[in-house]
Design a protein around this motif. Sequence first.
Motif, PDB file in Angstrom:
ATOM      1  N   ARG A  35       0.884  -1.391  -0.074  1.00 22.44           N
ATOM      2  CA  ARG A  35      -0.141   0.079   0.033  1.00 22.44           C
ATOM      3  C   ARG A  35       0.917   1.317  -0.085  1.00 22.44           C
ATOM      4  N   GLN A  36       2.130   0.986   0.473  1.00 21.50           N
ATOM      5  CA  GLN A  36       2.942   2.189   0.425  1.00 21.50           C
ATOM      6  C   GLN A  36       3.538   2.622  -0.645  1.00 21.50           C
ATOM      7  N   PHE A  39       0.802   4.093  -2.742  1.00 18.82           N
ATOM      8  CA  PHE A  39       0.510   5.534  -2.525  1.00 18.82           C
ATOM      9  C   PHE A  39       2.031   6.411  -3.440  1.00 18.82           C
ATOM     10  N   GLN A  40       2.995   5.763  -3.353  1.00 20.57           N
ATOM     11  CA  GLN A  40       4.272   6.486  -3.960  1.00 20.57           C
ATOM     12  C   GLN A  40       4.102   6.340  -5.378  1.00 20.57           C
ATOM     13  N   VAL A  42       1.027   6.577  -6.898  1.00 22.14           N
ATOM     14  CA  VAL A  42      -0.012   7.729  -6.850  1.00 22.14           C
ATOM     15  C   VAL A  42       0.620   9.202  -7.051  1.00 22.14           C
ATOM     16  N   LYS A  43       1.516   9.260  -5.900  1.00 20.40           N
ATOM     17  CA  LYS A  43       2.426  10.411  -5.585  1.00 20.40           C
ATOM     18  C   LYS A  43       2.873  11.146  -6.864  1.00 20.40           C
ATOM     19  N   THR A  98       4.264   1.789   9.674  1.00 16.25           N
ATOM     20  CA  THR A  98       3.325   2.103   8.967  1.00 16.25           C
ATOM     21  C   THR A  98       2.560   3.408   9.664  1.00 16.25           C
ATOM     22  N   LYS A  99       1.937   4.062   8.949  1.00 15.08           N
ATOM     23  CA  LYS A  99       1.403   5.514   9.568  1.00 15.08           C
ATOM     24  C   LYS A  99       0.024   5.269   9.224  1.00 15.08           C
ATOM     25  N   HIS A 115     -12.001   6.962   0.157  1.00 11.38           N
ATOM     26  CA  HIS A 115     -11.375   6.280  -1.059  1.00 11.38           C
ATOM     27  C   HIS A 115     -12.292   6.566  -2.397  1.00 11.38           C
ATOM     28  N   PHE A 118     -11.895   9.916  -3.650  1.00  9.30           N
ATOM     29  CA  PHE A 118     -10.449  10.032  -4.431  1.00  9.30           C
ATOM     30  C   PHE A 118     -10.937   9.490  -5.690  1.00  9.30           C
ATOM     31  N   CYS A 147      -6.940  13.503  -1.311  1.00  8.14           N
ATOM     32  CA  CYS A 147      -5.937  12.903  -0.633  1.00  8.14           C
ATOM     33  C   CYS A 147      -5.708  13.443   0.760  1.00  8.14           C
ATOM     34  N   CYS A 150      -8.472  12.376   3.439  1.00  6.69           N
ATOM     35  CA  CYS A 150      -8.145  11.049   3.886  1.00  6.69           C
ATOM     36  C   CYS A 150      -6.990  10.954   5.076  1.00  6.69           C
ATOM     37  N   HIS A 151      -5.908  11.631   4.529  1.00  4.70           N
ATOM     38  CA  HIS A 151      -4.664  11.867   5.522  1.00  4.70           C
ATOM     39  C   HIS A 151      -5.153  12.249   6.741  1.00  4.70           C
ATOM     40  N   TYR A 154      -6.852   9.564   8.731  1.00  2.00           N
ATOM     41  CA  TYR A 154      -6.399   8.285   8.912  1.00  2.00           C
ATOM     42  C   TYR A 154      -4.994   7.953   8.644  1.00  2.00           C
ATOM     43  N   ARG A 155      -4.281   8.939   8.356  1.00  3.57           N
ATOM     44  CA  ARG A 155      -2.724   8.763   8.169  1.00  3.57           C
ATOM     45  C   ARG A 155      -2.005   9.488   9.298  1.00  3.57           C
TER      46      ARG A 155
HETATM   47  C1  HEC Z   1      -8.715   6.566   1.417  1.00  7.29           C
HETATM   48  C2  HEC Z   1      -7.775   7.275   2.069  1.00  7.29           C
HETATM   49  C3  HEC Z   1      -6.386   7.933   1.214  1.00  7.29           C
HETATM   50  C4  HEC Z   1      -6.412   8.466   0.237  1.00  7.29           C
HETATM   51  C5  HEC Z   1      -7.735   8.943  -0.514  1.00  7.29           C
HETATM   52  C6  HEC Z   1      -5.121   8.639   0.038  1.00  7.29           C
HETATM   53  N1  HEC Z   1      -4.183   8.315   0.829  1.00  7.29           N
HETATM   54 FE1  HEC Z   1      -2.126   8.726   0.747  1.00  7.29          FE
HETATM   55  N2  HEC Z   1      -2.150   7.386   2.565  1.00  7.29           N
HETATM   56  C7  HEC Z   1      -3.348   6.966   3.338  1.00  7.29           C
HETATM   57  C8  HEC Z   1      -2.731   6.181   4.317  1.00  7.29           C
HETATM   58  C9  HEC Z   1      -3.611   5.417   5.535  1.00  7.29           C
HETATM   59  C10 HEC Z   1      -1.352   6.101   4.054  1.00  7.29           C
HETATM   60  C11 HEC Z   1      -0.437   5.376   5.111  1.00  7.29           C
HETATM   61  C12 HEC Z   1      -0.101   4.105   4.671  1.00  7.29           C
HETATM   62  C13 HEC Z   1       0.983   3.344   5.628  1.00  7.29           C
HETATM   63  O1  HEC Z   1       1.854   3.855   6.050  1.00  7.29           O
HETATM   64  O2  HEC Z   1       0.504   1.962   5.726  1.00  7.29           O
HETATM   65  C14 HEC Z   1      -1.086   6.969   3.010  1.00  7.29           C
HETATM   66  C15 HEC Z   1       0.196   7.134   2.744  1.00  7.29           C
HETATM   67  C16 HEC Z   1       0.593   7.894   1.829  1.00  7.29           C
HETATM   68  C17 HEC Z   1       1.996   8.122   1.185  1.00  7.29           C
HETATM   69  C18 HEC Z   1       3.194   7.704   1.941  1.00  7.29           C
HETATM   70  C19 HEC Z   1       3.684   6.321   1.319  1.00  7.29           C
HETATM   71  C20 HEC Z   1       4.907   5.804   1.980  1.00  7.29           C
HETATM   72  O3  HEC Z   1       5.803   5.651   1.478  1.00  7.29           O
HETATM   73  O4  HEC Z   1       4.699   5.391   3.148  1.00  7.29           O
HETATM   74  C21 HEC Z   1       1.910   9.020   0.095  1.00  7.29           C
HETATM   75  C22 HEC Z   1       3.088   9.513  -0.560  1.00  7.29           C
HETATM   76  C23 HEC Z   1       0.337   9.270  -0.157  1.00  7.29           C
HETATM   77  N3  HEC Z   1      -0.259   8.533   0.756  1.00  7.29           N
HETATM   78  C24 HEC Z   1      -0.107  10.130  -1.162  1.00  7.29           C
HETATM   79  C25 HEC Z   1      -1.405  10.318  -1.507  1.00  7.29           C
HETATM   80  C26 HEC Z   1      -1.807  11.043  -2.614  1.00  7.29           C
HETATM   81  C27 HEC Z   1      -0.890  11.962  -3.407  1.00  7.29           C
HETATM   82  C28 HEC Z   1      -3.053  10.929  -2.526  1.00  7.29           C
HETATM   83  C29 HEC Z   1      -4.103  11.485  -3.407  1.00  7.29           C
HETATM   84  C30 HEC Z   1      -3.905  11.782  -4.933  1.00  7.29           C
HETATM   85  C31 HEC Z   1      -3.457   9.879  -1.500  1.00  7.29           C
HETATM   86  N4  HEC Z   1      -2.472   9.713  -0.863  1.00  7.29           N
HETATM   87  C32 HEC Z   1      -4.918   9.522  -1.281  1.00  7.29           C
HETATM   88  C33 HEC Z   1      -4.478   7.168   2.898  1.00  7.29           C
HETATM   89  C34 HEC Z   1      -5.074   7.666   1.984  1.00  7.29           C
END
Ligand code: HEC
Length: 157
Positions: A35-36, A39-40, A42-43, A98-99, A115, A118, A147, A150-151, A154-155
């Motif tokens: 999942r990390q 998100f990387q 996605v970022k 994890t965060k 979600h 998003f 983003c 949610c952060h 939940y983050r």
């Molecule tokens: C539905 C909830 C949700 C959405 C929507 C979301 N995130 Fe996150 N994101 C999280 C959570 C929860 C974590 C922590 C995951 C973990 O550490 O296990 C996270 C972690 C991250 C990280 C860190 C990853 C890592 O290497 O630890 C990044 C970068 C990030 N998100 C970017 C984004 C971006 C950019 C968007 C939108 C385009 C987005 N996220 C949308 C919930 C979300």
Amino acid sequence: MKMFVKSVLCATVLTAAAAPVMAEDFAFKDQIEARQGYFQMVKFNMGVLGAMAKGKRDYDADLAQAIANNLKNAGAMNNSLMWPKGSDMDAEGLSDKTKAKAAIWQDGSEIGEKHQAFASATETMAANAGQGLDALREAIGPLGKSCKSCHTDYRAK
Ligand code: HEC
């Protein structure tokens, strides 16, 4: 060919032998890393659109469309297996892995709605990104907000 196979096998065996020493095992490692990594990715894609929106990168309709499609596909993925209950930052041994906040799995969690917001924002972006810089700019705010929303809940920071 034979040589190639041999060296690949060799490398595989070496990696396998080294793995227990090098890799640090913790609960739900694969899921948390997946999942990390998600998100990387996605970022990274978001960053390209952000740079175009800010004028730090030339607007390119085809590229913007391709990137927006990536995000839309990411939003449409079923990632439920990456989020097993008990893989939060308060679980034993996971505080520095994890965060993800425990609230994700608690009663009243709105993680599904977050979600969904998003995913919808990525669809709007996919409809806009190839239609000119103004259209891209219009879609990026709501996407970024999805983003952040949610952060915030939940983050962990
Ligand atoms: C539905 C909830 C949700 C959405 C929507 C979301 N995130 Fe996150 N994101 C999280 C959570 C929860 C974590 C922590 C995951 C973990 O550490 O296990 C996270 C972690 C991250 C990280 C860190 C990853 C890592 O290497 O630890 C990044 C970068 C990030 N998100 C970017 C984004 C971006 C950019 C968007 C939108 C385009 C987005 N996220 C949308 C919930 C979300």
